[in-house]
Write a protein that holds these residues in place. Sequence first.
Motif, PDB file in Angstrom:
ATOM      1  N   PRO A 339       8.344   4.955  -1.866  1.00  0.00           N
ATOM      2  CA  PRO A 339       8.192   6.166  -0.987  1.00  0.00           C
ATOM      3  C   PRO A 339       6.902   5.676  -0.055  1.00  0.00           C
ATOM      4  N   LEU A 340       5.699   5.064  -0.828  1.00  0.00           N
ATOM      5  CA  LEU A 340       4.694   4.707  -0.196  1.00  0.00           C
ATOM      6  C   LEU A 340       4.902   3.886   1.137  1.00  0.00           C
ATOM      7  N   MET A 341       5.800   2.687   0.799  1.00  0.00           N
ATOM      8  CA  MET A 341       6.167   1.951   1.718  1.00  0.00           C
ATOM      9  C   MET A 341       7.066   2.470   2.862  1.00  0.00           C
ATOM     10  N   LEU A 342       7.777   3.376   2.556  1.00  0.00           N
ATOM     11  CA  LEU A 342       8.845   4.061   3.624  1.00  0.00           C
ATOM     12  C   LEU A 342       7.611   5.021   4.282  1.00  0.00           C
ATOM     13  N   GLU A 343       6.763   5.646   4.050  1.00  0.00           N
ATOM     14  CA  GLU A 343       5.687   6.391   4.643  1.00  0.00           C
ATOM     15  C   GLU A 343       4.823   5.968   5.574  1.00  0.00           C
ATOM     16  N   SER A 344       4.546   4.740   5.012  1.00  0.00           N
ATOM     17  CA  SER A 344       3.412   3.893   5.882  1.00  0.00           C
ATOM     18  C   SER A 344       4.017   2.689   6.640  1.00  0.00           C
ATOM     19  N   GLY A 345       4.946   2.180   6.165  1.00  0.00           N
ATOM     20  CA  GLY A 345       5.650   1.111   6.875  1.00  0.00           C
ATOM     21  C   GLY A 345       4.983  -0.529   6.625  1.00  0.00           C
ATOM     22  N   ALA A 346       4.064  -0.004   5.395  1.00  0.00           N
ATOM     23  CA  ALA A 346       3.583  -1.113   5.083  1.00  0.00           C
ATOM     24  C   ALA A 346       3.554  -1.304   3.441  1.00  0.00           C
ATOM     25  N   ALA A 347       3.803  -2.567   3.012  1.00  0.00           N
ATOM     26  CA  ALA A 347       4.115  -2.684   1.719  1.00  0.00           C
ATOM     27  C   ALA A 347       2.850  -2.269   0.671  1.00  0.00           C
ATOM     28  N   PRO A 348       3.007  -1.735  -0.532  1.00  0.00           N
ATOM     29  CA  PRO A 348       1.898  -1.242  -1.290  1.00  0.00           C
ATOM     30  C   PRO A 348       1.005  -2.292  -1.783  1.00  0.00           C
ATOM     31  N   SER A 568       9.684   4.050   9.786  1.00  0.00           N
ATOM     32  CA  SER A 568       9.936   2.694  10.352  1.00  0.00           C
ATOM     33  C   SER A 568      10.435   1.856   9.409  1.00  0.00           C
ATOM     34  N   ARG A 569      11.806   1.406   9.700  1.00  0.00           N
ATOM     35  CA  ARG A 569      12.503   0.263   8.890  1.00  0.00           C
ATOM     36  C   ARG A 569      12.265  -1.282   9.287  1.00  0.00           C
ATOM     37  N   TRP A 570      12.530  -2.068   8.511  1.00  0.00           N
ATOM     38  CA  TRP A 570      12.701  -3.370   8.963  1.00  0.00           C
ATOM     39  C   TRP A 570      14.114  -3.761   9.281  1.00  0.00           C
ATOM     40  N   ASP A 571      14.272  -4.822  10.352  1.00  0.00           N
ATOM     41  CA  ASP A 571      15.888  -5.082  10.290  1.00  0.00           C
ATOM     42  C   ASP A 571      15.741  -6.396  11.377  1.00  0.00           C
ATOM     43  N   MET A 572      16.699  -7.046  11.174  1.00  0.00           N
ATOM     44  CA  MET A 572      17.002  -8.512  12.016  1.00  0.00           C
ATOM     45  C   MET A 572      18.285  -8.599  12.976  1.00  0.00           C
ATOM     46  N   HIS A 573      18.873  -7.604  12.847  1.00  0.00           N
ATOM     47  CA  HIS A 573      20.423  -7.665  13.704  1.00  0.00           C
ATOM     48  C   HIS A 573      20.545  -6.341  14.473  1.00  0.00           C
ATOM     49  N   ILE A 721      10.656 -10.412   0.503  1.00  0.00           N
ATOM     50  CA  ILE A 721       9.636  -9.632   0.119  1.00  0.00           C
ATOM     51  C   ILE A 721      10.556  -8.600  -0.204  1.00  0.00           C
ATOM     52  N   ALA A 722      10.394  -7.912  -1.535  1.00  0.00           N
ATOM     53  CA  ALA A 722      11.248  -6.902  -2.006  1.00  0.00           C
ATOM     54  C   ALA A 722      11.431  -5.644  -1.068  1.00  0.00           C
ATOM     55  N   PHE A 723      10.014  -5.060  -0.818  1.00  0.00           N
ATOM     56  CA  PHE A 723       9.972  -4.196  -0.112  1.00  0.00           C
ATOM     57  C   PHE A 723      10.812  -4.101   1.397  1.00  0.00           C
ATOM     58  N   HIS A 724      10.571  -5.291   1.831  1.00  0.00           N
ATOM     59  CA  HIS A 724      11.188  -5.597   3.312  1.00  0.00           C
ATOM     60  C   HIS A 724      12.708  -5.809   3.312  1.00  0.00           C
ATOM     61  N   ALA A 725      13.219  -6.197   2.036  1.00  0.00           N
ATOM     62  CA  ALA A 725      14.926  -6.408   1.828  1.00  0.00           C
ATOM     63  C   ALA A 725      15.196  -4.871   1.630  1.00  0.00           C
ATOM     64  N   SER A 726      14.610  -4.027   0.988  1.00  0.00           N
ATOM     65  CA  SER A 726      14.924  -2.650   0.763  1.00  0.00           C
ATOM     66  C   SER A 726      14.756  -1.803   1.932  1.00  0.00           C
ATOM     67  N   SER A 727      13.938  -2.257   2.731  1.00  0.00           N
ATOM     68  CA  SER A 727      13.678  -1.566   4.004  1.00  0.00           C
ATOM     69  C   SER A 727      14.875  -1.827   4.732  1.00  0.00           C
ATOM     70  N   GLN A 778      20.490   6.970  -3.050  1.00  0.00           N
ATOM     71  CA  GLN A 778      20.017   5.626  -2.457  1.00  0.00           C
ATOM     72  C   GLN A 778      19.192   5.794  -1.295  1.00  0.00           C
ATOM     73  N   ASP A 779      17.982   5.683  -1.609  1.00  0.00           N
ATOM     74  CA  ASP A 779      17.008   5.849  -0.451  1.00  0.00           C
ATOM     75  C   ASP A 779      16.644   4.501   0.130  1.00  0.00           C
ATOM     76  N   ASP A 780      17.310   3.545  -0.259  1.00  0.00           N
ATOM     77  CA  ASP A 780      17.054   2.122   0.540  1.00  0.00           C
ATOM     78  C   ASP A 780      18.010   1.198   1.032  1.00  0.00           C
ATOM     79  N   SER A 781      18.198   0.024   1.108  1.00  0.00           N
ATOM     80  CA  SER A 781      19.090  -0.582   1.703  1.00  0.00           C
ATOM     81  C   SER A 781      20.337  -0.936   0.455  1.00  0.00           C
ATOM     82  N   GLY A 782      19.662  -0.785  -0.753  1.00  0.00           N
ATOM     83  CA  GLY A 782      20.416  -1.142  -2.025  1.00  0.00           C
ATOM     84  C   GLY A 782      20.574  -2.674  -2.436  1.00  0.00           C
ATOM     85  N   VAL A 783      19.734  -3.398  -1.749  1.00  0.00           N
ATOM     86  CA  VAL A 783      19.517  -4.812  -2.252  1.00  0.00           C
ATOM     87  C   VAL A 783      18.477  -5.162  -2.437  1.00  0.00           C
TER      88      VAL A 783
END
Length: 783
Positions: A339-348, A568-573, A721-727, A778-783
Amino acid sequence: MKLASVWTSIVQVFNVLTFSSPEELPQAAAQIPFVPSDETPFAPGHASDIPFAHGDEILVDFEPGPIVPVVQTDSGKFFHNGRPLIQEYHSGMVYHPDDYKTVPLRMDVGELEFAARFPDKPVVGTPKSPQEGAGRGLVCDYSNSAKLAGWRSCHTPTSRWCWLTNGTHYIDFRTDYEDPAKVPMGTVRQYHLEVSEQPISPDGTTMEHGKIFNRMYPGPWIEACWGDIIEITVKNNLRWNGTSVHWHGIRQYRSFQHDGVNGITECPIAPGDTFTYRFRALQYGSAWYHSHYSLQYGDGLLGPITVYGPSTANFDEDEAFRPLLLTDWSHRSVFEDWPLMLESGAAPSMTNILINGTGQFGYYKTPEKYTLYLKPRKSHMMILVNTAVDTTFVFSIDNHWLKVIAMDFVPIRPYYTDHIKIGIGQRYHVVVEGLVNPYEEERYGNYWMRAVPARKCSKFTWGPDEQMGIVRYNWTYMTAARRPAPLSEPPLYDINCADEPYDKLVPNIPWTVGDPANIDPKLTWDQIDKGALPNNTKYVFNVGMVKSGGNASFPYNGPYMPDDKQYSRWDMHTAPFRVNFSDPTLLAVDRLEDLVKQPHLDVITLDNYRHDQWIWMVITAPDKVPVSGGKSFFPAAHPMHLHGHDFALLHQSDVNWYNDSDIDHIGERWKFQPGDLNCRNPLIKCDNPPRRDVVLLPASGFVIIAFKADNPGAWIIHCHIAFHASSGLGLQIIENKQEFDKILEDDKPAIVEACEKWKHWHGNEKNHWDWHHPSHFQDDSGV
């Protein structure tokens, strides 16, 4: 992204080169008293010195066949196909004793003595230091293969390059392991893993929410031999989580259904349920296995894998150690950090560093630091694996040189260095020469092993101890009540975030990459920017962050939770990636057009490509906002991992792909027009480029990678980076779906059954961690 204060070494760090041979070692390194000589009987570039011929002989035509799972009764006993099995130590390996009456499962002696017992059988003894347990090395047994009758082992401390020979032909370090017919057929190795939750204290401080395999952290060491079939039954004992297990780097040739990615190749394994994975070890080397269910592996669900095979450098008898798993560690659960990552957009921030699950934290120095014992003048093989959540490491041993001989699952031509950079998910095999007189340079013959967080690829609340391990030469310290700490100093080296030098990573088995089959050279960038590419030919993917959820506009208002505002969430597509646990892609491929239309599933298709055709991908990390608009970006390097393939790294640049008019920067895209994205471009290396399964995408730079369309399946490429994948930083690649039915013929019923059990468990809202708000499950990407 990593803009917080980053821990650095206690010494001033300078940029220095890594050196490929002893002759090139600089005078500045004179503090290292011994530079090993290369006694390898096969110097790179002189392959003709070795008699080698396969002819047209086909060793085996592999068909995986149906799974016969290992089952465990309530009393704890194991059975396979009605036969009682026994479990070996804490490794998780299970087997029937009758299977090893002729050839033992384990050696009870050293390599050479074991080889003398079977001079005329295709049986290979494997190296393992006695420090790694009383079981000694695993026995590689090919005696059940009719194709290998008359073959014998040729793998010795002075001929590590060789594996099996019949006197005329060789199976060795130049055998093409991409071709299953050329890989020797071994035996079946069966393992049983149980996933549980319990408090763990790897550094003396308790983390309450540990999730581990077989009550161990790290999990059991899975060992197998080149060509073996590995069968692993996983039981989920967690209360609130499903799970799935990914066998990182394993090619899964024609077995994508066992890749272990929930939402893509399977539903999660429901609590109380079991699932069996089965695949053939075509590659050799080392890797790790880890949960691919959300962020679970960050809480401890990981372990090492070694597949024994030949090597591009020699090392002494039984001087090989278990893989050294380097990881960052937090005293909070990653699910608390999310949740900290989701709120701030930066990995804890992370808390500490561990080597093989061992570290120290705080005033009381317990447990003792991870220690290895070396022998003077002996050569030792070490395996380095980065299993971190958020950190790239720079590994070194004070006063010692590292001879690098493999990266990921790719044997390479050896080169020397005094430090090695390891991105998340990457692996290196290195040979370490014992010093001639280890007591001259440093008192007591003790030296620090260092795992230094790379600058701008790490984030810690405060500086963790870089001196995370010890190498000792005085073996009496094994039983001594007090052991002195090393006094050694590190050499001067660069700790900037990067991969190992591109020109040093030369694969031993060369590839010649072909021109891309998925790029239309007639299109212009302007046409591509306006969306002219159909899904089947997309090849440029821009990493960035987008606002999603809440009142965000299409296509970024997918099924993201929480959805009370924009995050803010990460993506590539097309959108931040998010899987549907209950509807995995493998079972939904007949609805592929519908999947492609759902932006959050991030599907690209590779339909009807020949197995000899090459797929090229350009992955970019723009400075701010690309010309095409839409994405923001925090400057951060991303370790990008592709499942199902080794890929060729055709180009890697830390220069921006796009133009930036604010600073009059001209990006490098103009050098790679669609008509120039081919092997005729001198900036692209198609002649035996580095290849691996994880590459570091430089901050604000780009990479160009290529892989053959020779492994049909539903695959994922994602940031490790696990937090980025979950994002959401990932996308799916559906490769040659027309071949799926044949591949899934035997296994589909078991996958469907597991999905039904998952849906039944998930359908009960009382099983959800937040059962008052079941949509939050499920509050993240799931992977």
